[in-house]
Write a protein that holds these residues in place. Structure first.
Motif, PDB file in Angstrom:
ATOM      1  N   UNK A   2      17.422  18.101   0.022  1.00 20.74           N
ATOM      2  CA  UNK A   2      17.445  17.298  -1.196  1.00 20.74           C
ATOM      3  C   UNK A   2      18.442  16.157  -1.032  1.00 20.74           C
ATOM      4  N   UNK A   3      18.037  14.974  -1.409  1.00 19.46           N
ATOM      5  CA  UNK A   3      18.885  13.793  -1.306  1.00 19.46           C
ATOM      6  C   UNK A   3      19.336  13.379  -2.695  1.00 19.46           C
TER       7      UNK A   3
ATOM      8  N   UNK B 207       0.824  -1.210   0.000  1.00 19.58           N
ATOM      9  CA  UNK B 207       0.000   0.000   0.000  1.00 19.58           C
ATOM     10  C   UNK B 207       0.857   1.259   0.000  1.00 19.58           C
ATOM     11  N   UNK B 208       2.097   1.148  -0.435  1.00 19.35           N
ATOM     12  CA  UNK B 208       3.045   2.249  -0.283  1.00 19.35           C
ATOM     13  C   UNK B 208       2.818   3.409  -1.230  1.00 19.35           C
ATOM     14  N   UNK B 209       2.078   3.262  -2.300  1.00 16.85           N
ATOM     15  CA  UNK B 209       1.786   4.382  -3.188  1.00 16.85           C
ATOM     16  C   UNK B 209       3.013   5.087  -3.704  1.00 16.85           C
ATOM     17  N   UNK B 210       3.913   4.339  -4.346  1.00 16.50           N
ATOM     18  CA  UNK B 210       5.177   4.892  -4.816  1.00 16.50           C
ATOM     19  C   UNK B 210       5.012   6.004  -5.856  1.00 16.50           C
ATOM     20  N   UNK B 211       3.812   6.137  -6.398  1.00 14.91           N
ATOM     21  CA  UNK B 211       3.593   7.164  -7.421  1.00 14.91           C
ATOM     22  C   UNK B 211       3.152   8.492  -6.820  1.00 14.91           C
ATOM     23  N   UNK B 212       3.160   8.598  -5.501  1.00 15.46           N
ATOM     24  CA  UNK B 212       2.629   9.788  -4.848  1.00 15.46           C
ATOM     25  C   UNK B 212       3.675  10.885  -4.623  1.00 15.46           C
ATOM     26  N   UNK B 213       4.976  10.574  -4.774  1.00 17.31           N
ATOM     27  CA  UNK B 213       6.006  11.567  -4.502  1.00 17.31           C
ATOM     28  C   UNK B 213       7.267  11.248  -5.310  1.00 17.31           C
ATOM     29  N   UNK B 214       8.172  12.235  -5.465  1.00 14.42           N
ATOM     30  CA  UNK B 214       9.429  11.999  -6.185  1.00 14.42           C
ATOM     31  C   UNK B 214      10.303  10.969  -5.462  1.00 14.42           C
ATOM     32  N   UNK B 215      11.223  10.376  -6.210  1.00 15.58           N
ATOM     33  CA  UNK B 215      12.092   9.346  -5.646  1.00 15.58           C
ATOM     34  C   UNK B 215      12.896   9.876  -4.466  1.00 15.58           C
ATOM     35  N   UNK B 216      13.451  11.093  -4.576  1.00 14.38           N
ATOM     36  CA  UNK B 216      14.325  11.598  -3.518  1.00 14.38           C
ATOM     37  C   UNK B 216      13.583  11.789  -2.197  1.00 14.38           C
ATOM     38  N   UNK B 217      12.272  12.030  -2.255  1.00 12.60           N
ATOM     39  CA  UNK B 217      11.501  12.191  -1.016  1.00 12.60           C
ATOM     40  C   UNK B 217      11.359  10.859  -0.289  1.00 12.60           C
ATOM     41  N   UNK B 218      11.158   9.783  -1.049  1.00 11.60           N
ATOM     42  CA  UNK B 218      11.096   8.455  -0.426  1.00 11.60           C
ATOM     43  C   UNK B 218      12.441   8.070   0.161  1.00 11.60           C
ATOM     44  N   UNK B 219      13.516   8.397  -0.571  1.00  8.26           N
ATOM     45  CA  UNK B 219      14.862   8.076  -0.087  1.00  8.26           C
ATOM     46  C   UNK B 219      15.156   8.867   1.192  1.00  8.26           C
ATOM     47  N   UNK B 220      14.772  10.138   1.212  1.00  7.34           N
ATOM     48  CA  UNK B 220      14.979  10.972   2.393  1.00  7.34           C
ATOM     49  C   UNK B 220      14.262  10.379   3.608  1.00  7.34           C
ATOM     50  N   UNK B 221      13.019   9.979   3.434  1.00  9.46           N
ATOM     51  CA  UNK B 221      12.254   9.379   4.527  1.00  9.46           C
ATOM     52  C   UNK B 221      12.911   8.085   5.008  1.00  9.46           C
ATOM     53  N   UNK B 222      13.381   7.285   4.058  1.00 15.84           N
ATOM     54  CA  UNK B 222      14.037   6.016   4.409  1.00 15.84           C
ATOM     55  C   UNK B 222      15.303   6.262   5.225  1.00 15.84           C
ATOM     56  N   UNK B 223      16.091   7.270   4.832  1.00 15.19           N
ATOM     57  CA  UNK B 223      17.321   7.591   5.560  1.00 15.19           C
ATOM     58  C   UNK B 223      16.998   8.074   6.972  1.00 15.19           C
ATOM     59  N   UNK B 224      15.951   8.886   7.115  1.00 16.74           N
ATOM     60  CA  UNK B 224      15.563   9.377   8.449  1.00 16.74           C
ATOM     61  C   UNK B 224      15.219   8.221   9.379  1.00 16.74           C
ATOM     62  N   UNK B 225      14.495   7.237   8.862  1.00 16.14           N
ATOM     63  CA  UNK B 225      14.127   6.087   9.689  1.00 16.14           C
ATOM     64  C   UNK B 225      15.363   5.247  10.014  1.00 16.14           C
TER      65      UNK B 225
ATOM     66  N   UNK C 214       5.518   4.384  17.481  1.00 11.75           N
ATOM     67  CA  UNK C 214       6.761   4.482  16.702  1.00 11.75           C
ATOM     68  C   UNK C 214       6.814   5.799  15.934  1.00 11.75           C
ATOM     69  N   UNK C 215       5.723   6.129  15.231  1.00 10.17           N
ATOM     70  CA  UNK C 215       5.702   7.348  14.424  1.00 10.17           C
ATOM     71  C   UNK C 215       5.675   8.601  15.285  1.00 10.17           C
ATOM     72  N   UNK C 216       4.982   8.518  16.418  1.00 10.90           N
ATOM     73  CA  UNK C 216       4.932   9.660  17.331  1.00 10.90           C
ATOM     74  C   UNK C 216       6.335   9.953  17.861  1.00 10.90           C
ATOM     75  N   UNK C 217       7.041   8.899  18.306  1.00 13.35           N
ATOM     76  CA  UNK C 217       8.383   9.079  18.857  1.00 13.35           C
ATOM     77  C   UNK C 217       9.379   9.486  17.775  1.00 13.35           C
ATOM     78  N   UNK C 218       9.218   8.925  16.568  1.00  8.27           N
ATOM     79  CA  UNK C 218      10.088   9.299  15.455  1.00  8.27           C
ATOM     80  C   UNK C 218       9.922  10.781  15.111  1.00  8.27           C
TER      81      UNK C 218
END
Length: 241
Positions: free
Chosen positions: A196-197, A9-27, A169-173
């Motif tokens: 920008x990533x 259900x990730x909806x990869x078409x909802x945002x640019x690639x770098x935004x997903x990568x940025x979120x992944x790095x933050x986690x 998890x999301x609240x603490x993150x």
């Protein structure tokens, strides 16, 4: 630690690639700086890795057309966070994933293949062999045929949907990210809405896998189209009869 990922259900078409990568790095940074040290302290011995459970519920053929995102994320992990994940468990996998997996699996390194386990159904029985029931994600506590009818935020066995924004998890993150941003204000550059990533170029193996998946998707799409046409013809014949 166990990470639950709603890949289907990730909806990869909802945002640019770098935004997903940025979120992944933050986690990933939150995992390495907060979660793993906390687990080490709690267990009294070093904990330096995690396991990830990928829920494929709701995966559609169109989502696999954005295969670049998971491959780029994989490259980021290989370059910056090597050997941080012991095993990837894939559950609730629909036919579209199984078809692509048959094509991709032979192309992977043996080390990678050993890390990926595609479980039957919600994977509950297999997962309980390696983790306690109380850390089992909500989508592993019932069959996938029932999961599609459940909404984000619902509870299963009194366990909050782990994809809900109100999950601890999301609240603490989010609180951690806000604190980091606040601490860096006095020393950092002018405030920006986001960073920008730079997306790294995947290895040659990744390109081979992408090409194989694209070929499989084309074949799968053709099969679906043929079935739709045949169904239409059969319906037409029935109506004429």
């Amino acid at each position: 630690p166990v990470f639950a990922i709603g890949a289907g259900l990730s909806g990869y078409d909802k945002a640019p690639v770098d935004k997903y990568v940025q979120s992944h790095i933050q986690i990933n940074e939150y995992r390495d700086r907060v979660l793993l040290p906390a687990a080490t302290k709690r267990m009294g011995s070093y904990i330096g890795t995690c396991v990830k459970i990928l829920d494929m519920t709701g995966l559609k053929l169109s989502a696999l057309n954005r295969i670049k995102i998971p491959t780029v994320i994989s490259t980021v992990d290989d370059l910056n966070y090597p050997e941080k994940t012991d095993t990837y468990y894939i559950v609730n996998a629909p036919y579209v994933f199984s078809a692509c997996w048959k094509v991709v699996k032979p192309l992977l390194h043996e080390r990678t293949k050993r890390k990926v386990q595609v479980l039957q159904g919600c994977g509950k029985e297999e997962l309980l062999k390696v983790m306690d029931y109380d850390v089992l994600p909500h989508f592993c506590r019932y069959n996938s045929k029932n999961s599609a009818s459940r909404d984000v935020g619902m509870k299963v066995d009194n366990v909050l949907d782990c994809f809900s924004p109100s999950h601890s998890f999301y609240v603490e993150l989010w609180n951690y990210m806000k604190q980091c941003a606040s601490d860096s204000k006095c020393t950092g550059p002018a405030q920006q809405k986001s960073i920008h990533v730079e997306v790294p170029e995947p290895e040659e193996e990744i390109y081979t896998i992408e090409a194989a998946i694209e070929t499989a998707l084309e074949k799968l799409s053709d099969d679906v189209t043929c079935k739709a046409i045949l169904n239409g013809v059969n319906t037409l014949n029935t109506d004429v009869g």
